[in-house]
Design an enzyme around this catalytic site. Structure first.
Site, PDB file in Angstrom:
ATOM      1  CB  CYS A   2      -0.882   0.038   1.234  1.00  0.00           C
ATOM      2  SG  CYS A   2      -1.918  -1.398   1.408  1.00  0.00           S
ATOM      3  NE  ARG A  27       5.386   1.445  -1.053  1.00  0.00           N
ATOM      4  CZ  ARG A  27       6.194   1.553  -0.005  1.00  0.00           C
ATOM      5  NH1 ARG A  27       7.353   2.139  -0.146  1.00  0.00           N
ATOM      6  NH2 ARG A  27       5.855   1.095   1.159  1.00  0.00           N
ATOM      7  CD1 TRP A  75      -0.115  -5.847  -3.112  1.00  0.00           C
ATOM      8  CD2 TRP A  75      -0.257  -6.646  -1.029  1.00  0.00           C
ATOM      9  NE1 TRP A  75       0.423  -7.115  -3.106  1.00  0.00           N
ATOM     10  CE2 TRP A  75       0.350  -7.619  -1.845  1.00  0.00           C
ATOM     11  CE3 TRP A  75      -0.445  -6.930   0.327  1.00  0.00           C
ATOM     12  CZ2 TRP A  75       0.766  -8.857  -1.355  1.00  0.00           C
ATOM     13  CZ3 TRP A  75      -0.032  -8.170   0.812  1.00  0.00           C
ATOM     14  CH2 TRP A  75       0.566  -9.106  -0.027  1.00  0.00           C
ATOM     15  CG  ASN A 100       0.251   2.351   3.628  1.00  0.00           C
ATOM     16  OD1 ASN A 100      -0.774   2.422   2.960  1.00  0.00           O
ATOM     17  ND2 ASN A 100       1.420   2.810   3.218  1.00  0.00           N
ATOM     18  N   GLY A 101      -0.938  -0.816   6.604  1.00  0.00           N
ATOM     19  CA  GLY A 101      -0.770  -1.645   7.809  1.00  0.00           C
ATOM     20  C   GLY A 101      -2.036  -2.436   8.083  1.00  0.00           C
ATOM     21  CD  GLU A 483      17.722 -13.313  -5.788  1.00  0.00           C
ATOM     22  OE1 GLU A 483      17.119 -13.774  -4.805  1.00  0.00           O
ATOM     23  OE2 GLU A 483      17.361 -12.280  -6.381  1.00  0.00           O
ATOM     24  CE  LYS A 487      14.605 -11.507  -8.599  1.00  0.00           C
ATOM     25  NZ  LYS A 487      15.152 -11.261  -7.324  1.00  0.00           N
ATOM     26  CD  GLU A 490      10.894 -12.167  -6.885  1.00  0.00           C
ATOM     27  OE1 GLU A 490      10.642 -11.536  -5.854  1.00  0.00           O
ATOM     28  OE2 GLU A 490      11.979 -12.033  -7.499  1.00  0.00           O
ATOM     29  CG  HIS A 506      19.720 -37.143  -0.364  1.00  0.00           C
ATOM     30  ND1 HIS A 506      19.951 -38.414   0.114  1.00  0.00           N
ATOM     31  CD2 HIS A 506      20.944 -36.547  -0.437  1.00  0.00           C
ATOM     32  CE1 HIS A 506      21.246 -38.575   0.332  1.00  0.00           C
ATOM     33  NE2 HIS A 506      21.864 -37.455   0.003  1.00  0.00           N
ATOM     34  CE  LYS A 605      12.171  -2.960  -5.040  1.00  0.00           C
ATOM     35  NZ  LYS A 605      12.894  -4.032  -5.717  1.00  0.00           N
TER      36      LYS A 605
HETATM   37  C1  G6P Z   1       9.573  -8.327  -1.112  1.00  0.00           C
HETATM   38  C2  G6P Z   1      10.274  -7.896  -2.391  1.00  0.00           C
HETATM   39  C3  G6P Z   1      11.591  -8.644  -2.533  1.00  0.00           C
HETATM   40  C4  G6P Z   1      12.452  -8.430  -1.296  1.00  0.00           C
HETATM   41  C5  G6P Z   1      11.700  -8.807  -0.016  1.00  0.00           C
HETATM   42  C6  G6P Z   1      12.457  -8.357   1.220  1.00  0.00           C
HETATM   43  O1  G6P Z   1       9.175  -9.652  -1.210  1.00  0.00           O
HETATM   44  O2  G6P Z   1       9.461  -8.153  -3.520  1.00  0.00           O
HETATM   45  O3  G6P Z   1      12.283  -8.173  -3.675  1.00  0.00           O
HETATM   46  O4  G6P Z   1      13.598  -9.205  -1.415  1.00  0.00           O
HETATM   47  O5  G6P Z   1      10.426  -8.155   0.023  1.00  0.00           O
HETATM   48  O6  G6P Z   1      12.499  -6.964   1.204  1.00  0.00           O
HETATM   49  P1  G6P Z   1      13.631  -6.078   1.826  1.00  0.00           P
HETATM   50  O7  G6P Z   1      13.203  -4.662   1.513  1.00  0.00           O
HETATM   51  O8  G6P Z   1      13.614  -6.337   3.301  1.00  0.00           O
HETATM   52  O9  G6P Z   1      14.910  -6.431   1.198  1.00  0.00           O
END
Ligand code: G6P
Length: 610
Positions: A2, A27, A75, A100-101, A483, A487, A490, A506, A605
């Protein structure tokens, strides 16, 4: 997640609010809305599901005027993605709220407010804020007093901005667990959940602290602390360089940010490392003394940042000779853990606002960690303010939801931390020299690595119709495989799993067939021969492999294996270098699939709720 923007001015603020929302789009959100007050007190509220542009179109087709206003991108947490659940929420056309929250006790509040005669028009927790403030206003007093009395009734997290149609020249804002920043203008003032939203109108900011309530008019800002006492908060001049409208000629922010990595990594190293090693005091005052006592490092993070922390564990134990554990913040905060003697708590976060990581830091303080350090990309963020030490990654604003340059600068920062702690815990002269020299070569090495883009574009064609994939790595490349898988998930929505390749037999070997591409990261390191055996295990079962390999690693392409050569690099920086081809692979697969690369579905984000 949000986003909030608000303004109190003399001019019509609608364009400022919409531009602010656009700047917060990165975001992640699913609906948007705006409420405007004219000096006469006339209220206009417009809300839409979907993109901010749809809200902007709706605003353009009507008469939207207001010199005071609040706007929001939502959101969804409580209640589906519908117009009636979009913010702002109103009580009796008098009180308007964006939030927000999460108000955790909203059900109890809702019941009590319903009993008082309030009718709810949404399924949200936020609407309880509007009615609670309205109910408080009925007792007499100002909007500020009503908000101060209301927040005492809320459990949970909020960053909220509230307007009163009967007092149209002010807004009152409150922060607890969800960030808010006041932007100071000339004869006008602003509020937002993120300074990025306000960069077109001001660069002077006040970051509210936990429990703060503030009253904002055109000419004045009054901040009150958690006890209701007036407080002065520092005014900070932002030097963030960012034009959210600028993709720099690239098709997506993500691609731009992938290509920025040589530059931002160079920035991250500047004035911190020279030929002889780390420069003094780069972790700030008091850091040396803390590092000299460290016996254990506990890293806490989420998402991509967690993968950076996992890589750091290999480095801290291998080079700095110090024991290290790493845990996902949402797990750490809800279990009983043992605190090692002289343990340094390291949080890592690109946003500095991730709710679970912040909660973990607060818990760690109660548990008695020796000290706390955050590795973060946003100066002035909550993690930076609440940690004993902070180290900025200097990646610049990252707009693509899938983190790229923030990750590689986090890894770069961790190599510097390895040197800084290692100095006190027995790093060998040879390892120190090898990390320093590798760091020097890193920006150029990343530039060279980006030249393999063409081969990866071709490779992406073979992936786009697949539903599953497996990523394999060993040692400090295992988190890089994780990672890479994250990616791909995502942004292309292809199911991807990562395994330490020694674990193949395993379980995951059962999945191998020609429909399950296997991606292998294979630098020329001491685990190469072991990795080659794992590759043979896959080949023997008819798997199709895509191997990102050092050119000296002696892999060759054949009908079951496609080899993409990655420039040779020194061992300490290999995890950073091998990240780039995996980012590019995800990007080009997503491009072929036509997904929303910069704002993938359901993701945000900055995750400011639990
Ligand atoms: C969200 C974002 C990720 C990020 C994660 C942790 O899931 O989409 O890209 O890695 O939060 O966020 P931070 O700001 O703590 O790195």
């Amino acid at each position: 997640m949000c986003g909030i923007v608000g303004a109190v001015a003399e001019r019509n603020v609608v364009e400022i609010l919409l531009e602010g929302l656009k700047r917060l789009e990165y975001r992640g959100y699913d609906s948007a809305g705006v409420a405007l007050l004219q000096p006469s007190g006339e209220l206009t509220r417009i809300r839409r599901t979907g993109k901010v542009q749809e809200l902007a179109d709706a605003v353009a087709s009507g008469e939207a005027l207001g010199s005071t206003g609040i706007a929001h991108t939502r959101w969804a947490t409580h209640g589906g993605v519908t117009e009636k659940n979009a913010h702002p929420h109103c009580s009796s056309d008098r009180i308007s709220v964006v939030h927000n929250g999460i108000i955790e006790n909203y059900l109890a509040l809702r019941e009590a407010l319903t009993a008082q005669g309030y009718t709810f028009t949404s399924d949200t927790d936020t609407e309880t804020i509007a009615h609670t403030v309205h109910a408080e206003m009925q007792k007499g007093g100002t909007l500020l007093q009503a908000v101060q009395n209301s927040v005492k009734q809320f459990h949970g997290a909020y960053g909220t901005v509230i307007m009163d149609s009967e007092d149209p020249e002010r807004v009152v804002v409150a922060r607890s667990g969800s960030p808010l920043v006041i932007g100071l203008g000339l004869g006008e003032n602003f509020i937002a959940s993120d300074q990025m939203a306000l960069l077109p109108v001001t660069r002077r900011f006040i970051f509210l602290e936990e429990g703060d309530v503030a009253e904002i008019t055109r000419r004045e800002v009054h901040v009150y602390d958690v006890n209701g006492e007036p407080v002065e908060r520092e005014v900070i001049e932002s030097n963030i360089e960012h034009d959210a409208g600028d993709k720099g000629g690239y098709r997506h922010y993500m691609l731009k940010e992938i290509h920025e990595q040589p530059t931002v990594v160079r920035n991250a190293l500047q004035h911190r490392v020279d030929e002889s090693g780390l420069l003094p005091d780069i972790f700030g005052p008091g850091a040396e003394e803390i590092f000299s006592k460290v016996k254990h490092v506990q890293i806490i993070a989420c998402g991509t940042s967690y993968h950076a922390g996992m890589t750091a564990r290999y480095w801290l134990e291998q080079y700095a000779n110090v024991s290290c554990s790493i845990e996902i913040a949402s797990e750490f905060r809800y279990r009983k853990s043992v605190v090692h003697e002289n343990s340094l708590l390291v949080t890592i976060s690109q946003s500095g606002e991730t709710a679970d990581t912040l909660a973990a830091l607060r818990l760690a303080k109660e548990l008695g960690y020796m000290s706390s350090l955050t590795i973060c990309n946003v100066p002035g963020s909550s993690l930076v303010r609440e940690s004993d030490l902070s180290f900025m990654t200097r990646a610049g604003a990252e707009i693509g939801v899938a983190s790229t340059k923030a990750f590689t600068t986090q890894l770069t920062a961790f190599l510097m931390l390895t040197l800084a702690i290692g100095k006190h815990s027995g790093i060998t002269e040879q390892d120190q020299q090898s990390i320093v020299s590798a760091l020097h070569s890193l920006p150029a090495k990343l530039e060279e690595t980006l030249t393999i883009t063409k081969g990866i574009e071709d490779l992406a064609e073979e992936f786009a119709d697949k539903n599953h994939s497996l990523f394999l790595g060993r040692g400090d490349q295992y988190p890089i495989a994780m990672e890479g898988a994250l990616k791909l998930k995502e942004i292309s929505y292809i199911h991807a799993e990562a395994y330490a390749s020694g674990e193949l037999k395993h379980g995951p070997l059962a999945l191998i067939d020609e429909e399950m591409p296997v991606i292998v990261v294979a630098p020329n390191n001491e685990l190469l021969e072991k990795l080659k055996s794992n590759v043979e295990e896959v080949r023997a079962r008819g798997g199709i492999m895509y191997v990102f390999a050092d050119k000296n690693a002696k892999f060759s392409s054949d009908e079951t294996m496609r080899v993409i050569n990655v420039p040779h690099c020194e061992a300490p920086i290999a995890p950073i270098v091998y990240t780039l081809p995996l980012q590019l692979l995800s990007y080009y697969v997503a491009l072929i699939k036509g997904t929303d690369v910069d704002q993938p579905r359901n993701l945000a984000k900055s995750v400011t709720v639990e």
